[in-house]
Design a protein around this motif. Structure first.
Motif, PDB file in Angstrom:
ATOM      1  N   SER A 360     -86.863 -21.303  16.222  1.00  0.00           N
ATOM      2  CA  SER A 360     -87.269 -21.426  14.831  1.00  0.00           C
ATOM      3  C   SER A 360     -87.591 -20.035  14.302  1.00  0.00           C
ATOM      4  O   SER A 360     -88.266 -19.248  14.964  1.00  0.00           O
ATOM      5  CB  SER A 360     -88.507 -22.316  14.705  1.00  0.00           C
ATOM      6  OG  SER A 360     -88.976 -22.316  13.367  1.00  0.00           O
ATOM      7  N   LEU A 403     -94.919 -28.863  15.075  1.00  0.00           N
ATOM      8  CA  LEU A 403     -93.938 -29.939  15.215  1.00  0.00           C
ATOM      9  C   LEU A 403     -92.600 -29.557  14.584  1.00  0.00           C
ATOM     10  O   LEU A 403     -91.530 -29.829  15.147  1.00  0.00           O
ATOM     11  CB  LEU A 403     -94.475 -31.231  14.592  1.00  0.00           C
ATOM     12  CG  LEU A 403     -95.621 -31.904  15.372  1.00  0.00           C
ATOM     13  CD1 LEU A 403     -96.224 -33.039  14.556  1.00  0.00           C
ATOM     14  CD2 LEU A 403     -95.108 -32.434  16.718  1.00  0.00           C
ATOM     15  N   LEU A 404     -92.655 -28.886  13.430  1.00  0.00           N
ATOM     16  CA  LEU A 404     -91.422 -28.423  12.787  1.00  0.00           C
ATOM     17  C   LEU A 404     -90.700 -27.408  13.684  1.00  0.00           C
ATOM     18  O   LEU A 404     -89.482 -27.478  13.864  1.00  0.00           O
ATOM     19  CB  LEU A 404     -91.742 -27.769  11.436  1.00  0.00           C
ATOM     20  CG  LEU A 404     -92.109 -28.707  10.282  1.00  0.00           C
ATOM     21  CD1 LEU A 404     -92.637 -27.900   9.096  1.00  0.00           C
ATOM     22  CD2 LEU A 404     -90.887 -29.526   9.857  1.00  0.00           C
ATOM     23  N   ASN A 407     -89.094 -28.974  16.778  1.00  0.00           N
ATOM     24  CA  ASN A 407     -87.878 -29.719  16.429  1.00  0.00           C
ATOM     25  C   ASN A 407     -86.689 -28.789  16.208  1.00  0.00           C
ATOM     26  O   ASN A 407     -85.529 -29.193  16.367  1.00  0.00           O
ATOM     27  CB  ASN A 407     -88.114 -30.583  15.193  1.00  0.00           C
ATOM     28  CG  ASN A 407     -88.913 -31.829  15.504  1.00  0.00           C
ATOM     29  OD1 ASN A 407     -88.771 -32.409  16.575  1.00  0.00           O
ATOM     30  ND2 ASN A 407     -89.770 -32.251  14.582  1.00  0.00           N
ATOM     31  N   GLU A 408     -86.956 -27.541  15.825  1.00  0.00           N
ATOM     32  CA  GLU A 408     -85.884 -26.567  15.612  1.00  0.00           C
ATOM     33  C   GLU A 408     -85.523 -25.804  16.888  1.00  0.00           C
ATOM     34  O   GLU A 408     -84.506 -25.119  16.936  1.00  0.00           O
ATOM     35  CB  GLU A 408     -86.290 -25.575  14.518  1.00  0.00           C
ATOM     36  CG  GLU A 408     -86.371 -26.194  13.133  1.00  0.00           C
ATOM     37  CD  GLU A 408     -86.677 -25.170  12.046  1.00  0.00           C
ATOM     38  OE1 GLU A 408     -86.827 -23.971  12.382  1.00  0.00           O
ATOM     39  OE2 GLU A 408     -86.756 -25.562  10.884  1.00  0.00           O
ATOM     40  N   TYR A 409     -86.372 -25.909  17.898  1.00  0.00           N
ATOM     41  CA  TYR A 409     -86.186 -25.174  19.153  1.00  0.00           C
ATOM     42  C   TYR A 409     -85.112 -25.879  19.981  1.00  0.00           C
ATOM     43  O   TYR A 409     -85.265 -27.032  20.362  1.00  0.00           O
ATOM     44  CB  TYR A 409     -87.504 -25.166  19.921  1.00  0.00           C
ATOM     45  CG  TYR A 409     -87.779 -23.944  20.754  1.00  0.00           C
ATOM     46  CD1 TYR A 409     -88.727 -23.021  20.348  1.00  0.00           C
ATOM     47  CD2 TYR A 409     -87.119 -23.721  21.963  1.00  0.00           C
ATOM     48  CE1 TYR A 409     -89.020 -21.899  21.112  1.00  0.00           C
ATOM     49  CE2 TYR A 409     -87.406 -22.610  22.732  1.00  0.00           C
ATOM     50  CZ  TYR A 409     -88.358 -21.693  22.298  1.00  0.00           C
ATOM     51  OH  TYR A 409     -88.650 -20.590  23.060  1.00  0.00           O
ATOM     52  N   LYS A 410     -84.018 -25.211  20.249  1.00  0.00           N
ATOM     53  CA  LYS A 410     -82.911 -25.814  20.992  1.00  0.00           C
ATOM     54  C   LYS A 410     -82.586 -24.988  22.235  1.00  0.00           C
ATOM     55  O   LYS A 410     -82.305 -23.797  22.144  1.00  0.00           O
ATOM     56  CB  LYS A 410     -81.655 -25.910  20.121  1.00  0.00           C
ATOM     57  CG  LYS A 410     -81.845 -26.634  18.793  1.00  0.00           C
ATOM     58  CD  LYS A 410     -82.211 -28.095  18.976  1.00  0.00           C
ATOM     59  CE  LYS A 410     -82.356 -28.790  17.609  1.00  0.00           C
ATOM     60  NZ  LYS A 410     -82.903 -30.161  17.739  1.00  0.00           N
ATOM     61  N   PRO A 419     -89.911 -32.053  25.148  1.00  0.00           N
ATOM     62  CA  PRO A 419     -90.272 -33.445  24.804  1.00  0.00           C
ATOM     63  C   PRO A 419     -91.747 -33.746  25.042  1.00  0.00           C
ATOM     64  O   PRO A 419     -92.396 -34.418  24.237  1.00  0.00           O
ATOM     65  CB  PRO A 419     -89.378 -34.271  25.727  1.00  0.00           C
ATOM     66  CG  PRO A 419     -88.182 -33.401  25.961  1.00  0.00           C
ATOM     67  CD  PRO A 419     -88.745 -32.007  26.052  1.00  0.00           C
ATOM     68  N   LYS A 422     -93.901 -32.042  22.260  1.00  0.00           N
ATOM     69  CA  LYS A 422     -93.851 -32.792  20.999  1.00  0.00           C
ATOM     70  C   LYS A 422     -94.801 -33.981  21.051  1.00  0.00           C
ATOM     71  O   LYS A 422     -95.489 -34.296  20.075  1.00  0.00           O
ATOM     72  CB  LYS A 422     -92.421 -33.292  20.743  1.00  0.00           C
ATOM     73  CG  LYS A 422     -91.432 -32.214  20.356  1.00  0.00           C
ATOM     74  CD  LYS A 422     -90.056 -32.850  20.130  1.00  0.00           C
ATOM     75  CE  LYS A 422     -89.013 -31.819  19.777  1.00  0.00           C
ATOM     76  NZ  LYS A 422     -87.673 -32.428  19.595  1.00  0.00           N
TER      77      LYS A 422
END
Length: 450
Positions: A360, A403-404, A407-410, A419, A422
């Motif tokens: 992110s 949380l944002l 969710n952007e962390y890949k 997981p 989160k």
């Protein structure tokens, strides 16, 4: 100020130290093992040198080889980061002997605080509250049984030289104590070369809250507020935040002043952390002192605006603190999570090649990492591969930001604990600020992480 510094570490902390050195105009020397030849910190440094094979005892713990590189490259100082040699008394002493500044406290202070029994004694002498128990090593399991008759079960059986939860166990009755004693003593001997054990009363449902300190060589000591590190798995921190939502201003000040008092009694210098257990009534008890930079130091930097690595370098170079306690401000709320290369269900390490990596890049995000797409996570080192830090105006906003960002962390190619993270950050107990050190065991390990 130093002209050249060797970083006796690897991974994200080595990269972190190099960035501050570059900002200060200091040349850097990186060391690396054969497994880390393509690592980010190796590419970032002014100079980089191979010190051995992948295993840490053949590379990052090879004191002779590291000091040889330091002398041949003409460095003024060595920054040990955290872990590895950062709290190694022999290494700090050897640095002194060859005329290279060790960026940390004096060896004798490291030694005293490295023993949990000796540190308990030191804190008691300084008037800092300690958990009821004994401040000497037990002779055998029979003495352990006798001690528990005074302080009552449940108790915490601990290895004096322990760390990372090794040699530590909660015991609830005599039978359990007898079973636990020999096994924990053996593990302590295997891991630390020291099987000394002692016992403390177990503080139930505590918060784990620590105070960040800075102290120069002239007796000036300040605290930079606190970090709440209560979310842990097997005594290893998973989430850290600053400030703590649990403390009131009166308790916060008392803890800070107690930490300063402790540091002054030790004639401590450089950065350090006093860790406390805080019970439900906000009584606080000394847990341990870390005589180094902490993994979670970024959350303190975010709320104070103070670069702790820069302060470490200045103190080690003989400069006095430029800040007084009244000038230490805090603003906003910061949360850090540790990203591990591990299976989120079994928590086993997950080494391998990272085939895709995306962070992110939001303005409220700070990334501390030393991997990228194509990096290989080896099985030789700690599975933590990066840290994600967010800062908001308040805790509610920081949780939303985290949380944002998660969710952007890949990361592809390996499994990670994202997981689980989160689930922690989104859990109602965490959001309400009610998480204690038993949070993960009570709410997450009783069911599979999806």
């Amino acid at each position: 100020m130093f002209k050249k510094v060797l970083i006796a570490n690897r991974g994200e902390i080595a990269a972190r130290i190099i960035r501050t050195c570059e900002k200060m105009g200091i040349s850097t020397v990186a060391i690396y093992s054969e497994a880390d030849a393509e690592s980010q910190h190796v590419k970032m440094a002014s100079e980089s040198y191979l010190v051995g094979k992948p295993r840490v005892n053949e590379s990052y713990l090879n004191i002779d080889k590291i000091l040889k590189v330091a002398q041949e490259t003409g460095v003024d100082a060595i920054h040990p980061g955290y872990g590895l040699l950062s709290e190694n008394t022999t290494f700090a002493t050897r640095c002194e002997e060859v005329g290279i500044t060790f960026i940390g406290p004096k060896p004798e202070v490291i030694a005293r605080m490295g023993s949990k029994i000796e540190s308990r004694k030191a804190m008691a002498e300084a008037g800092v509250p300690i958990v009821p128990g004994i401040s000497r090593s037990l002779t055998d399991v029979e003495e352990a049984v006798e001690v528990t008759k005074e302080i009552k079960f449940p108790v915490m059986l601990k290895a004096s030289a322990g760390g990372g939860g090794i040699g530590m166990q909660i015991v609830n009755d005599e039978e359990e104590l007898r079973k636990a004693y020999e096994g924990n003593q053996r593990r302590a001997t295997d891991f630390f070369g020291d099987g000394a054990m002692y016992i403390e009363k177990y503080v139930e449902n505590p918060r784990h809250i620590e105070i960040q300190l800075l102290a120069d060589n002239y007796g000036n000591t300040i605290y930079l507020w606190e970090r709440d590190c209560s979310v842990q798995r097997r005594h290893q921190k998973v989430v850290e935040e600053a400030p703590s939502s649990f403390l009131d201003e009166e308790t916060r000040t008392k803890m800070g002043e107690a930490a300063v008092k402790a540091a002054k009694s030790l004639e401590y210098s450089n950065a350090g952390t006093i860790e406390f257990l805080v019970d439900e009534q906000k009584n606080f008890y000394f847990l341990e002192m870390n005589t180094r930079l902490q993994v979670e130091h970024p959350v303190t930097e975010e709320i104070t605006g103070i670069d702790l690595v820069e302060e470490q370098l200045k103190i080690a170079a003989g400069e006095s603190l430029q800040l007084t306690q009244k000038e230490v401000k805090r603003e906003g709320h910061a949360i850090e999570v540790r990203i591990y290369a591990e299976d989120p269900k079994t928590f086993f390490p997950s080494p391998g090649k990272i085939t895709a990596f995306q962070l992110s890049e939001k303005p409220f995000v700070r990334n501390e990492c030393a991997v990228s797409g194509g990096s290989v996570v080896t099985p030789y080192y700690d599975p933590m591969i990066s840290k994600l830090i967010v800062t908001g105006q308040d805790r509610e906003e920081a949780i939303e930001y985290m949380l944002l960002a998660l969710n952007e962390y890949k990361i592809e190619g390996i499994k990670t604990n994202i997981p689980m993270l989160k689930e922690v950050i989104g859990h109602e107990v965490f959001k309400k600020g009610e998480a204690t050190t038993s949070f993960v065991a009570n709410y997450l390990q009783k069911k599979s992480v999806k």
